[in-house]
Design a protein around this motif. Structure first.
Motif, short mmCIF file in Angstrom:
data_model
loop_
_atom_site.label_atom_id
_atom_site.label_comp_id
_atom_site.label_asym_id
_atom_site.label_seq_id
_atom_site.Cartn_x
_atom_site.Cartn_y
_atom_site.Cartn_z
N PRO A 2 4.48 24.10 65.59
CA PRO A 2 4.05 23.84 64.40
C PRO A 2 2.87 23.45 63.83
N LEU A 3 2.30 24.18 63.04
CA LEU A 3 0.74 23.75 62.63
C LEU A 3 0.66 23.02 61.52
N ALA A 4 1.84 22.86 60.63
CA ALA A 4 1.56 22.31 59.19
C ALA A 4 0.90 20.93 59.21
N ASP A 5 1.22 20.11 60.58
CA ASP A 5 0.81 18.80 60.39
C ASP A 5 -0.58 18.57 61.26
N VAL A 6 -0.95 19.89 61.61
CA VAL A 6 -2.43 19.85 62.36
C VAL A 6 -3.51 20.10 61.41
N ALA A 7 -4.43 19.11 61.65
CA ALA A 7 -5.73 19.09 60.84
C ALA A 7 -6.93 19.50 61.90
N LEU A 8 -7.90 19.95 60.97
CA LEU A 8 -9.35 20.00 61.78
C LEU A 8 -9.70 18.52 62.43
N GLY A 9 -9.97 18.84 63.78
CA GLY A 9 -10.26 17.49 64.34
C GLY A 9 -9.33 17.05 65.24
N ASP A 10 -7.84 17.47 65.15
CA ASP A 10 -6.91 16.88 66.15
C ASP A 10 -6.92 17.64 67.42
N SER A 11 -6.50 16.77 68.22
CA SER A 11 -6.38 17.31 69.58
C SER A 11 -5.21 17.94 69.95
N ILE A 12 -5.25 18.90 70.88
CA ILE A 12 -4.07 19.75 71.45
C ILE A 12 -4.47 20.11 72.91
#
Length: 198
Positions: free
Chosen positions: A32-42
């Motif tokens: 899920p990408l809904a809670d992924v913001a620019l600058g987050d780490s994956i």
């Protein structure tokens, strides 16, 4: 930080060369990408990368030449194990993982044992001393427990769930994999070295 519990198998769909390094476009698959913001780490096959763009079910990350030189699986389209960075209230189902690859291993065996697979890997000499029997190791972003250790070689038993929910089921003799050793082993060595030097 990560836990080495793969959340989804994604796919690198595009590798765009940049003046320095490259940019990957990654189809997140079931992540899920809904809670992924620019600058987050994956984590991608165990490599911590920063999200620099999002579009639909895909996201973009930049990869430096240094990262490309010491990892595998990030320079061409193909499947990748994905895991979002841990939050303070998350359950750690594997072990604490930094997302910084220590070396590239080579698969020596990938033999069926009933429904399981016996995976044997040869580690680079410089990190072999950190790998212990029944210890933790990360292989392509997946937290695993070693069965045996013999010099640079170690074995792991892969259960059907791991084979189905990670990219490890695609391995074969000769495959290259990203390895990260247990953080505790590195800190123990540093402490012992410091004590001996004093």
């Amino acid at each position: 930080m990560f836990s080495g519990i793969v959340a989804a198998i994604g796919r690198i769909t595009l590798v765009t060369p940049r003046e320095v390094g490259c940019r990957l476009t990654v189809d997140a698959g079931a992540l899920p990408l809904a809670d992924v913001a620019l600058g987050d780490s994956i984590a991608h096959n165990g490599v911590c990368l920063t999200v620099v763009g999002k579009e639909g079910n895909s996201f973009m990350v930049d990869v430096s030449p240094e990262t490309l030189s010491c990892t595998v699986g990030l320079d061409a389209p193909g499947p990748v194990n994905l895991e979002k960075a841990l939050r303070l209230n998350d359950v750690i189902g594997g072990h604490l993982v930094s997302g910084h690859v220590d070396g590239i291993g080579e698969v020596l065996r990938f033999d069926p044992v009933g429904d399981n697979r016996l995976l044997e890997i040869r580690a680079p000499e410089e990190i072999a001393r950190y790998i212990a029997r029944k210890g933790s190791i990360v292989v392509d972003g997946t937290s695993l427990t070693t069965n045996t250790v013999d010099g640079r070689n170690f074995t792991i038993n892969l259960i059907p769930h791991t084979l189905e929910h990670t990219t490890l089921g695609r391995l074969h003799p000769g495959s290259k994999v990203n390895l990260e050793v247990d953080l505790i082993a590195r800190y123990c060595e540093r402490l012992l070295t410091h004590v001996n030097a004093a």
